[in-house]
Motif scaffolding. Structure first.
Motif, PDB file in Angstrom:
ATOM      1  N   GLU A  83      35.498 -33.822  41.830  1.00 11.08           N
ATOM      2  CA  GLU A  83      34.386 -33.334  42.750  1.00 11.08           C
ATOM      3  C   GLU A  83      35.741 -33.338  44.606  1.00 11.08           C
ATOM      4  N   GLN A  84      36.979 -33.774  44.925  1.00 14.70           N
ATOM      5  CA  GLN A  84      37.365 -33.763  46.402  1.00 14.70           C
ATOM      6  C   GLN A  84      38.848 -32.560  46.402  1.00 14.70           C
ATOM      7  N   LEU A  85      38.835 -32.082  45.496  1.00 13.09           N
ATOM      8  CA  LEU A  85      40.641 -31.530  45.972  1.00 13.09           C
ATOM      9  C   LEU A  85      40.605 -31.369  46.583  1.00 13.09           C
ATOM     10  N   LYS A  86      41.622 -30.017  46.923  1.00 12.76           N
ATOM     11  CA  LYS A  86      42.203 -29.381  47.825  1.00 12.76           C
ATOM     12  C   LYS A  86      43.397 -28.549  48.191  1.00 12.76           C
ATOM     13  N   PRO A  87      43.428 -27.558  48.235  1.00  4.48           N
ATOM     14  CA  PRO A  87      44.993 -27.341  48.334  1.00  4.48           C
ATOM     15  C   PRO A  87      45.278 -27.783  49.630  1.00  4.48           C
ATOM     16  N   THR A  88      46.575 -27.759  49.691  1.00  4.20           N
ATOM     17  CA  THR A  88      47.305 -28.433  50.904  1.00  4.20           C
ATOM     18  C   THR A  88      47.333 -26.700  51.911  1.00  4.20           C
ATOM     19  N   PRO A  89      47.011 -27.584  53.277  1.00  6.79           N
ATOM     20  CA  PRO A  89      46.150 -26.319  54.334  1.00  6.79           C
ATOM     21  C   PRO A  89      47.351 -25.332  54.372  1.00  6.79           C
ATOM     22  N   GLY A  90      46.688 -24.957  54.576  1.00  7.01           N
ATOM     23  CA  GLY A  90      47.592 -23.081  54.481  1.00  7.01           C
ATOM     24  C   GLY A  90      47.803 -22.409  53.161  1.00  7.01           C
ATOM     25  N   LEU A  91      48.083 -22.969  52.329  1.00  6.28           N
ATOM     26  CA  LEU A  91      49.201 -22.380  50.749  1.00  6.28           C
ATOM     27  C   LEU A  91      48.405 -21.736  50.463  1.00  6.28           C
ATOM     28  N   PRO A  92      46.717 -21.599  50.647  1.00  9.24           N
ATOM     29  CA  PRO A  92      45.933 -20.663  49.779  1.00  9.24           C
ATOM     30  C   PRO A  92      46.619 -19.006  50.059  1.00  9.24           C
ATOM     31  N   GLU A  93      46.460 -18.784  51.339  1.00  7.47           N
ATOM     32  CA  GLU A  93      47.390 -17.620  52.206  1.00  7.47           C
ATOM     33  C   GLU A  93      48.427 -17.426  52.173  1.00  7.47           C
ATOM     34  N   PHE A  94      49.191 -18.074  52.004  1.00  8.02           N
ATOM     35  CA  PHE A  94      50.878 -17.984  51.765  1.00  8.02           C
ATOM     36  C   PHE A  94      51.012 -17.525  50.047  1.00  8.02           C
ATOM     37  N   LEU A  95      50.183 -18.032  48.773  1.00  4.82           N
ATOM     38  CA  LEU A  95      50.502 -17.793  47.988  1.00  4.82           C
ATOM     39  C   LEU A  95      49.895 -16.080  47.955  1.00  4.82           C
ATOM     40  N   ALA A  96      48.712 -16.451  48.477  1.00  3.70           N
ATOM     41  CA  ALA A  96      48.136 -14.707  48.187  1.00  3.70           C
ATOM     42  C   ALA A  96      49.490 -13.105  48.663  1.00  3.70           C
ATOM     43  N   THR A 100      57.612 -12.990  45.754  1.00  2.67           N
ATOM     44  CA  THR A 100      58.937 -13.919  45.168  1.00  2.67           C
ATOM     45  C   THR A 100      58.138 -14.565  43.226  1.00  2.67           C
ATOM     46  N   ALA A 101      58.657 -14.560  42.607  1.00  6.24           N
ATOM     47  CA  ALA A 101      58.487 -15.324  41.461  1.00  6.24           C
ATOM     48  C   ALA A 101      58.063 -16.197  41.598  1.00  6.24           C
ATOM     49  N   ARG A 102      57.255 -16.979  41.326  1.00  2.11           N
ATOM     50  CA  ARG A 102      56.895 -18.662  41.270  1.00  2.11           C
ATOM     51  C   ARG A 102      56.591 -19.147  39.769  1.00  2.11           C
ATOM     52  N   CYS A 103      56.691 -20.388  39.827  1.00  2.00           N
ATOM     53  CA  CYS A 103      56.065 -21.648  38.844  1.00  2.00           C
ATOM     54  C   CYS A 103      55.986 -22.041  39.200  1.00  2.00           C
ATOM     55  N   VAL A 104      55.599 -23.751  38.519  1.00  2.00           N
ATOM     56  CA  VAL A 104      55.042 -24.955  38.453  1.00  2.00           C
ATOM     57  C   VAL A 104      55.489 -25.774  38.313  1.00  2.00           C
ATOM     58  N   ALA A 105      56.388 -26.169  38.422  1.00  2.00           N
ATOM     59  CA  ALA A 105      57.188 -27.996  37.757  1.00  2.00           C
ATOM     60  C   ALA A 105      56.602 -29.334  38.193  1.00  2.00           C
ATOM     61  N   SER A 106      56.458 -29.565  37.653  1.00  2.00           N
ATOM     62  CA  SER A 106      55.503 -31.485  37.852  1.00  2.00           C
ATOM     63  C   SER A 106      55.452 -31.964  37.558  1.00  2.00           C
ATOM     64  N   SER A 107      56.162 -33.104  37.552  1.00  2.00           N
ATOM     65  CA  SER A 107      56.053 -34.545  37.482  1.00  2.00           C
ATOM     66  C   SER A 107      54.366 -34.565  36.057  1.00  2.00           C
ATOM     67  N   SER A 108      53.300 -34.742  36.430  1.00  4.43           N
ATOM     68  CA  SER A 108      51.503 -34.476  35.896  1.00  4.43           C
ATOM     69  C   SER A 108      51.973 -33.805  34.731  1.00  4.43           C
ATOM     70  N   SER A 109      51.453 -34.046  33.551  1.00  2.29           N
ATOM     71  CA  SER A 109      50.610 -33.917  32.121  1.00  2.29           C
ATOM     72  C   SER A 109      50.127 -32.017  32.517  1.00  2.29           C
ATOM     73  N   VAL A 110      50.113 -31.110  31.248  1.00  3.59           N
ATOM     74  CA  VAL A 110      50.262 -30.212  31.451  1.00  3.59           C
ATOM     75  C   VAL A 110      48.664 -30.104  31.758  1.00  3.59           C
TER      76      VAL A 110
END
Length: 222
Positions: A83-96, A100-110
């Motif tokens: 219902e409510q989750l958003k990217p952090t401010p300015g992130l989509p433009e940064f990623l676009a 550089t190669a990138r990945c996600v490494a998180s403590s959360s479940s897949v």
């Protein structure tokens, strides 16, 4: 491939502005089971995997969520995120703009990582380059998840930069021999956030993606 640079992103509080919602989800899940906690208590476990957060809450409050009720946390979290989750401010433009190669490494479940990236429109920037602490023996602040991600991506630890919002994540990145950038641009930031990340060993602390872009350029990651 081993000489390539790699940017490793934490998910919660870095890619997605999830921590305030996650704290509410914990409060609701505990209430489902007749237990009372405040959302601010959950903040003490930011950066940890769920099992370790449950232990931390027990240590701080005496309230212990039964093992059989752990799934309630994801049920509440998934509803709130959808219902409510958003990217952090300015992130989509940064990623676009990031080449550089990138990945996600998180403590959360897949499952939680994939859901978070899907509902925020960020999934296309990472593809299958998603790594969870469920894939390794120890969660943050151990370096295991970061070393696993680097191996899978074909990068040397010294050629990796990790972007983290928690002291546990920063400590794990430092222990892995990687450059650690602290991020304080999420909705859960607090007065001593910068100082906490610096004390954990962050090489630099940034409050926006523009600042992070400048640091990555300066350090040769862009």
């Amino acid at each position: 491939m081993a000489n390539d640079r790699l940017v490793i992103f934490d998910c919660d509080g870095v890619l997605v502005d999830s921590e305030p919602l996650a704290a509410i989800a914990y409060e609701r899940a505990y209430a489902r089971n007749g237990l009372t906690i405040k959302p601010e208590v959950v903040a003490h476990g930011v950066g940890m995997k769920q099992a370790d957060i449950i232990v931390k809450i027990h240590e701080l409050t005496g309230q212990l969520l039964p093992d059989t009720a752990a799934g309630d946390i994801w049920l509440e979290t998934k509803d709130l995120f959808t219902e409510q989750l958003k990217p952090t401010p300015g992130l989509p433009e940064f990623l676009a703009a990031l080449k550089t190669a990138r990945c996600v490494a998180s403590s959360s479940s897949v499952e939680r990582i994939i859901h978070s990236l899907a509902v925020t429109g960020l999934a296309r920037y990472f593809g299958d380059a998603i790594f969870s602490s469920s894939m390794v023996a120890r969660g943050k602040p151990a370096p295991d998840i970061f070393l696993h991600a680097a191996r899978q991506m074909g990068a040397e630890p010294s050629h990796c930069v990790v972007i983290e919002d928690s002291r546990y994540g920063v400590q794990g990145a430092v222990a892995a021999g990687m450059t650690a950038i602290g991020y304080t641009g999420g909705g859960h930031t607090f007065a001593a956030h910068r100082a906490e990340l610096e004390a954990a060993g962050a090489n630099v602390v940034c409050r926006s993606w523009d600042e992070i872009e400048a640091v990555l350029r300066e350090r040769g990651f862009i």
